[in-house]
Design a protein around this motif. Structure first.
Motif, PDB file in Angstrom:
ATOM      1  N   GLN A  65       0.829  -1.200   0.000  1.00  0.00           N
ATOM      2  CA  GLN A  65       0.000   0.000   0.000  1.00  0.00           C
ATOM      3  C   GLN A  65       0.867   1.254   0.000  1.00  0.00           C
ATOM      4  O   GLN A  65       2.039   1.214   0.401  1.00  0.00           O
ATOM      5  CB  GLN A  65      -0.914   0.030   1.240  1.00  0.00           C
ATOM      6  CG  GLN A  65      -1.993  -1.018   1.252  1.00  0.00           C
ATOM      7  CD  GLN A  65      -2.826  -0.955   2.524  1.00  0.00           C
ATOM      8  OE1 GLN A  65      -2.630  -1.744   3.448  1.00  0.00           O
ATOM      9  NE2 GLN A  65      -3.753  -0.006   2.563  1.00  0.00           N
ATOM     10  N   GLY A  67      -0.069   4.671   1.700  1.00  0.00           N
ATOM     11  CA  GLY A  67      -1.145   5.266   2.479  1.00  0.00           C
ATOM     12  C   GLY A  67      -2.341   4.328   2.460  1.00  0.00           C
ATOM     13  O   GLY A  67      -2.225   3.135   2.756  1.00  0.00           O
ATOM     14  N   LEU A  68      -3.501   4.829   2.075  1.00  0.00           N
ATOM     15  CA  LEU A  68      -4.698   4.001   1.952  1.00  0.00           C
ATOM     16  C   LEU A  68      -4.865   3.433   0.540  1.00  0.00           C
ATOM     17  O   LEU A  68      -5.807   2.672   0.288  1.00  0.00           O
ATOM     18  CB  LEU A  68      -5.940   4.829   2.313  1.00  0.00           C
ATOM     19  CG  LEU A  68      -5.976   5.374   3.755  1.00  0.00           C
ATOM     20  CD1 LEU A  68      -7.217   6.230   3.956  1.00  0.00           C
ATOM     21  CD2 LEU A  68      -5.937   4.232   4.774  1.00  0.00           C
ATOM     22  N   GLU A  69      -3.958   3.775  -0.344  1.00  0.00           N
ATOM     23  CA  GLU A  69      -4.035   3.326  -1.739  1.00  0.00           C
ATOM     24  C   GLU A  69      -3.472   1.911  -1.863  1.00  0.00           C
ATOM     25  O   GLU A  69      -2.321   1.650  -1.502  1.00  0.00           O
ATOM     26  CB  GLU A  69      -3.249   4.299  -2.614  1.00  0.00           C
ATOM     27  CG  GLU A  69      -3.407   4.080  -4.099  1.00  0.00           C
ATOM     28  CD  GLU A  69      -2.652   5.138  -4.890  1.00  0.00           C
ATOM     29  OE1 GLU A  69      -3.044   5.416  -6.036  1.00  0.00           O
ATOM     30  OE2 GLU A  69      -1.661   5.697  -4.356  1.00  0.00           O
ATOM     31  N   VAL A  70      -4.275   0.985  -2.361  1.00  0.00           N
ATOM     32  CA  VAL A  70      -3.840  -0.401  -2.531  1.00  0.00           C
ATOM     33  C   VAL A  70      -3.061  -0.531  -3.828  1.00  0.00           C
ATOM     34  O   VAL A  70      -3.546  -0.165  -4.907  1.00  0.00           O
ATOM     35  CB  VAL A  70      -5.038  -1.366  -2.539  1.00  0.00           C
ATOM     36  CG1 VAL A  70      -4.564  -2.794  -2.804  1.00  0.00           C
ATOM     37  CG2 VAL A  70      -5.796  -1.296  -1.221  1.00  0.00           C
ATOM     38  N   ARG A  83      -9.137  -4.414  -5.908  1.00  0.00           N
ATOM     39  CA  ARG A  83      -9.091  -3.132  -5.210  1.00  0.00           C
ATOM     40  C   ARG A  83      -7.825  -2.342  -5.554  1.00  0.00           C
ATOM     41  O   ARG A  83      -7.536  -1.328  -4.931  1.00  0.00           O
ATOM     42  CB  ARG A  83      -9.149  -3.362  -3.697  1.00  0.00           C
ATOM     43  CG  ARG A  83     -10.443  -4.016  -3.208  1.00  0.00           C
ATOM     44  CD  ARG A  83     -10.363  -4.295  -1.723  1.00  0.00           C
ATOM     45  NE  ARG A  83     -10.046  -3.086  -0.964  1.00  0.00           N
ATOM     46  CZ  ARG A  83      -9.503  -3.087   0.251  1.00  0.00           C
ATOM     47  NH1 ARG A  83      -9.189  -4.245   0.830  1.00  0.00           N
ATOM     48  NH2 ARG A  83      -9.263  -1.948   0.873  1.00  0.00           N
ATOM     49  N   SER A  85      -5.277   0.248  -7.105  1.00  0.00           N
ATOM     50  CA  SER A  85      -5.387   1.606  -7.630  1.00  0.00           C
ATOM     51  C   SER A  85      -5.127   1.604  -9.132  1.00  0.00           C
ATOM     52  O   SER A  85      -4.217   0.924  -9.625  1.00  0.00           O
ATOM     53  CB  SER A  85      -4.387   2.521  -6.924  1.00  0.00           C
ATOM     54  OG  SER A  85      -4.275   3.759  -7.582  1.00  0.00           O
ATOM     55  N   THR A 120       4.234   0.724   2.030  1.00  0.00           N
ATOM     56  CA  THR A 120       4.086  -0.163   3.185  1.00  0.00           C
ATOM     57  C   THR A 120       3.948  -1.606   2.710  1.00  0.00           C
ATOM     58  O   THR A 120       3.102  -1.909   1.856  1.00  0.00           O
ATOM     59  CB  THR A 120       2.859   0.217   4.026  1.00  0.00           C
ATOM     60  OG1 THR A 120       3.012   1.550   4.501  1.00  0.00           O
ATOM     61  CG2 THR A 120       2.705  -0.728   5.213  1.00  0.00           C
ATOM     62  N   THR A 133       7.297   0.303   6.656  1.00  0.00           N
ATOM     63  CA  THR A 133       7.156   1.340   5.640  1.00  0.00           C
ATOM     64  C   THR A 133       8.520   1.940   5.306  1.00  0.00           C
ATOM     65  O   THR A 133       9.375   2.097   6.193  1.00  0.00           O
ATOM     66  CB  THR A 133       6.208   2.450   6.137  1.00  0.00           C
ATOM     67  OG1 THR A 133       4.926   1.872   6.427  1.00  0.00           O
ATOM     68  CG2 THR A 133       6.036   3.542   5.090  1.00  0.00           C
TER      69      THR A 133
END
Length: 307
Positions: A65, A67-70, A83, A85, A120, A133
């Motif tokens: 990932q 951040g919250l972006e897969v 899922r 990006s 991460t 990370t």
């Protein structure tokens, strides 16, 4: 306290100890320093984890990932990209055959400036789980600079341009003595639609110029240094050089011609008496052979030999 209670407490403590030991042993590894990727090329984001004797692929999960972006997910024994990006579509892959040896690294193809940031790596197996990370940096080499030269009787202007590098470079100009004359220059750095930089650096020199100027561009992240020397000569100096060359050529010609002319004149002086004798002898013989035709010859022009 009954013996059953003692056994339960001992089992509970043992489980805590075993879990703690597993959590200490299960530690994933990622780069300590930011990784560097070159724009347009692929980069491997390193991540590894410990594996036990009984490796279970179906019960292992690997997730990348930003951040919250897969970026990429793997579970149930296969890639799960529902899922993912859209920024990473068709650009990511894991090393499936090396997972049993603890390799969770991600290959990212065709890297661009939009990929820079913190990544991460998360791994979960029957042996344990962990998350770490690290940062990814992007860079691009600056190409060979293009030189534009403008000259007038009063000044000389040099413009050097290099397009398509990253990050912002440092630019310096040095004179003949190696002294920094960057303060006498104007440097503009612009950004294109991809985020890459174009450098325009101008140096203006007043009056007649006869020296060597050095242009230096550095890309610190890639350890790149472009150093180019530009040698300038004024028009007056070139003219004086040409005049000197012409004068030298004339001297060389006269050095060759003078001995030849002198030799010809000397030879002419030495041969003059012999030529006079030849002329008088020829006249006397001609007079004797034609005596009986004197009246006829007297009406004709006489033979002359003049030296």
């Amino acid at each position: 306290m009954s013996w059953k209670s003692w056994v339960a407490q001992i089992c509970f403590v043992s489980l805590l100890i075993i879990k703690a030991s597993y959590s200490v042993e299960f530690e994933i590894s990622v780069p300590r320093e930011p990784q560097l990727a070159i724009v347009g090329q692929y980069v491997v984001l390193d991540c590894s984890f410990p594996v036990g004797k009984a490796w279970d692929l179906d019960n292992s999960v690997i997730t990348w990932q930003r951040g919250l972006e897969v970026i990429h997910s793997f579970y149930h024994g296969q890639d799960q990209l529902d899922r993912q990006s859209s920024h990473y579509t068709n650009r990511t892959s894991l090393y499936h055959s090396e997972m049993e040896r603890g390799n969770a690294s991600l290959r990212l193809d065709r890297s661009n400036l939009g990929d820079k940031g913190d990544y991460t790596c998360s791994v979960s197996t029957p042996l344990g789980s962990g998350t770490k990370t690290f940062a990814l940096k992007l860079a691009a080499y600056y190409p060979e600079p293009h030189l534009k030269f403008t000259a007038s009787p009063r000044d000389v202007e040099l413009l050097l341009t290099s397009q398509g590098g990253y990050p912002r470079p440092s630019v310096h100009w040095l004179d003949d003595s190696g002294d920094d004359v960057t303060n006498n220059t104007v440097t503009n750095i612009s950004e294109d639609t991809q985020g890459l930089y174009t450098v325009f650096s101008t140096l203006n020199l007043q009056g007649q110029v006869n020296e060597t100027i050095t242009f230096v561009l550095k890309n610190k992240d890639l350890g790149q240094e472009i150093r180019r020397e530009i040698t300038l000569h004024s028009a007056n100096e070139r003219s004086s050089v040409e005049k000197g060359r012409i004068s030298g050529d004339s001297k060389k010609r006269w050095t060759i011609l003078v001995p030849i002319v002198t030799f010809v004149l000397l030879l002419f002086v030495l041969l003059m008496p012999a030529l006079r004798k030849m002329c008088h002898g020829h006249h006397r013989n001609h007079h004797l052979s034609t005596k009986h035709h004197q009246d006829h010859q007297s009406s004709q022009m006489p033979f002359k030999c003049t030296l």
